[in-house]
Design a protein around this motif. Sequence first.
Motif, short mmCIF file in Angstrom:
data_model
loop_
_atom_site.label_atom_id
_atom_site.label_comp_id
_atom_site.label_asym_id
_atom_site.label_seq_id
_atom_site.Cartn_x
_atom_site.Cartn_y
_atom_site.Cartn_z
N ASN A 11 0.83 -1.21 0.00
CA ASN A 11 0.00 0.00 0.00
C ASN A 11 0.86 1.26 0.00
OD1 ASN A 11 -1.20 2.14 2.25
ND2 ASN A 11 -2.69 1.55 0.67
N ALA A 12 1.97 1.23 0.74
CA ALA A 12 2.86 2.39 0.76
C ALA A 12 3.40 2.68 -0.64
CB ALA A 12 4.01 2.15 1.74
N GLY A 13 3.71 1.62 -1.39
CA GLY A 13 4.15 1.81 -2.76
C GLY A 13 3.05 2.36 -3.65
N PHE A 14 1.83 1.90 -3.46
CA PHE A 14 0.70 2.43 -4.23
C PHE A 14 0.51 3.92 -3.98
CE2 PHE A 14 -1.76 -1.87 -4.29
CZ PHE A 14 -0.85 -2.36 -5.19
N ARG A 15 0.57 4.30 -2.71
CA ARG A 15 0.33 5.72 -2.36
C ARG A 15 1.41 6.62 -2.94
NH1 ARG A 15 -1.58 5.57 3.94
NH2 ARG A 15 -1.91 7.77 3.52
N GLN A 16 2.66 6.13 -2.95
CA GLN A 16 3.73 6.91 -3.55
C GLN A 16 3.53 7.02 -5.05
OE1 GLN A 16 6.34 8.61 -1.93
NE2 GLN A 16 6.40 9.48 -4.00
N ARG A 17 3.09 5.93 -5.67
CA ARG A 17 2.86 5.93 -7.11
C ARG A 17 1.77 6.93 -7.48
NH1 ARG A 17 3.52 2.01 -11.22
NH2 ARG A 17 1.96 2.18 -12.90
N VAL A 18 0.69 6.94 -6.72
CA VAL A 18 -0.41 7.88 -6.99
C VAL A 18 0.04 9.31 -6.72
CG1 VAL A 18 -2.73 8.57 -6.28
CG2 VAL A 18 -2.18 6.15 -6.61
N ALA A 19 0.82 9.51 -5.66
CA ALA A 19 1.32 10.85 -5.35
C ALA A 19 2.22 11.39 -6.46
CB ALA A 19 2.09 10.83 -4.03
N ASP A 20 2.89 10.49 -7.19
CA ASP A 20 3.75 10.90 -8.30
C ASP A 20 2.97 11.16 -9.58
OD1 ASP A 20 5.95 10.70 -6.66
OD2 ASP A 20 6.47 8.67 -7.30
N GLY A 21 1.65 10.99 -9.52
CA GLY A 21 0.81 11.33 -10.67
C GLY A 21 0.26 10.15 -11.44
N ALA A 22 0.58 8.92 -11.04
CA ALA A 22 0.07 7.75 -11.76
C ALA A 22 -1.39 7.52 -11.41
CB ALA A 22 0.89 6.52 -11.43
N ARG A 23 -2.12 6.99 -12.36
CA ARG A 23 -3.52 6.63 -12.13
C ARG A 23 -3.70 5.11 -12.13
NH1 ARG A 23 -8.25 6.05 -15.52
NH2 ARG A 23 -10.13 6.41 -14.29
N THR A 24 -2.95 4.41 -12.95
CA THR A 24 -3.04 2.96 -13.00
C THR A 24 -2.25 2.35 -11.84
OG1 THR A 24 -3.26 2.99 -15.40
CG2 THR A 24 -2.60 0.92 -14.38
N VAL A 25 -2.90 1.43 -11.14
CA VAL A 25 -2.27 0.77 -10.00
C VAL A 25 -2.29 -0.74 -10.27
CG1 VAL A 25 -2.38 0.34 -7.52
CG2 VAL A 25 -3.04 2.58 -8.42
N PRO A 26 -1.16 -1.31 -10.70
CA PRO A 26 -1.13 -2.76 -10.95
C PRO A 26 -1.02 -3.54 -9.65
CG PRO A 26 1.01 -1.77 -11.43
CD PRO A 26 0.10 -0.65 -11.04
N VAL A 27 -1.94 -4.48 -9.46
CA VAL A 27 -1.98 -5.28 -8.23
C VAL A 27 -1.71 -6.73 -8.61
CG1 VAL A 27 -3.28 -5.86 -6.16
CG2 VAL A 27 -3.75 -3.71 -7.37
N VAL A 28 -0.60 -7.26 -8.14
CA VAL A 28 -0.24 -8.66 -8.39
C VAL A 28 -0.36 -9.41 -7.08
CG1 VAL A 28 1.53 -10.24 -9.22
CG2 VAL A 28 1.32 -7.96 -10.24
#
Length: 364
Positions: A11-28
């Motif tokens: 989740n911490a990685g997802f939040r950083q990714r979204v904060a950097d402007g990404a919209r797609t969140v790949p969940v494996v």
Amino acid sequence: MSVSGTAAEVNAGFRQRVADGARTVPVVFDLPTRAGLDSDAPQAHGLVGHCGVPVDSIDDMRVLFGGLRLERIFPTLAADVSAAPLLLLYQLVAEEHGTPARRLTGAVRNDVFRRILDRGPDGLPHRPKLRLAMNVVAYGLAELPRWQCLSICGHQLAGPDADPALEVARTVAGGVEYLRAAATAGLDPRAVARRLTICLTAGATARESRTKLRAARTVWTRTAHDHLTPGLPTPRLYVQHPRHRSPAPALRPLPRALDAAALAVLDRMHRQHGTLTLLGHAVPTRRRIPRPHPASQALQAGQAERLAKLRAWRIQSAVDEALLRLHQAARGTDNVLYPMKDALAARATVGEVCTTLHRAWSPH
């Protein structure tokens, strides 16, 4: 084979990714989750966290997507046989966030032909898996209008280093089988085609990738016209670079008339033993059984502790009643996702839900 972290760490990685402007969140998800096993199952020993994050219940899904504006992201769930419960867990968490299902966007990998057996057992025959996939599609059409709920992994159907014509042919054949199953289930093939995602292996160059996509569109259009309904929408097509590619000299060149070659292969498939039979045994290679990894033991212990607490605090009678309704729906003809959602909301686990389906559908 790498070992992922906990839901909180991912989740911490997802939040950083979204904060950097990404919209797609790949969940494996990890191998046990994708196979429908809880982290404390004996078969999951040494595999928890392999190649993804373990998610056993709604508690894990809450942590995985905590602090994110779910109406603003596009998650892609690599779910395999557990597509139905994992999609429902995501919807339940979104509803807890106050986000209605009609505002959710995303995609779930829901391919019954994908050869997940070389990464671990899933326990269901092909026909029940096809019914489950159609239940997911029907649920998505009714409840999640902005989700892609069906997929075909072409590179998995054809096998490693397969001839491009074989890959395109098998991929289109899989799509045809899905739409036939949709029509049998009373669904509109046009609506299902719009929800279908097709992934092909990328070519050695950008030009080769474009050639494969163009051939897939041509073969799809002609096959749909001849065997289904003329004018069916073309599914969403894209290419994916494999993790392990053969050296450049070993790559097979694309045929000049790739669409014609693929159509020839496809014609030999509806004339031999039937598409579904061939797709179900697409690559007669030996299974690769993943070996336990010591690094996953600590993660498994933490997940087992979370599961013990969940089972101690939930209302077991409510879980049992919900799982019974799920079993009855599976034995009948109702869409299993509706009672499945009730069971997951009552804090049934992914493994318990999948075990219920296995008992209803598996001959053993």
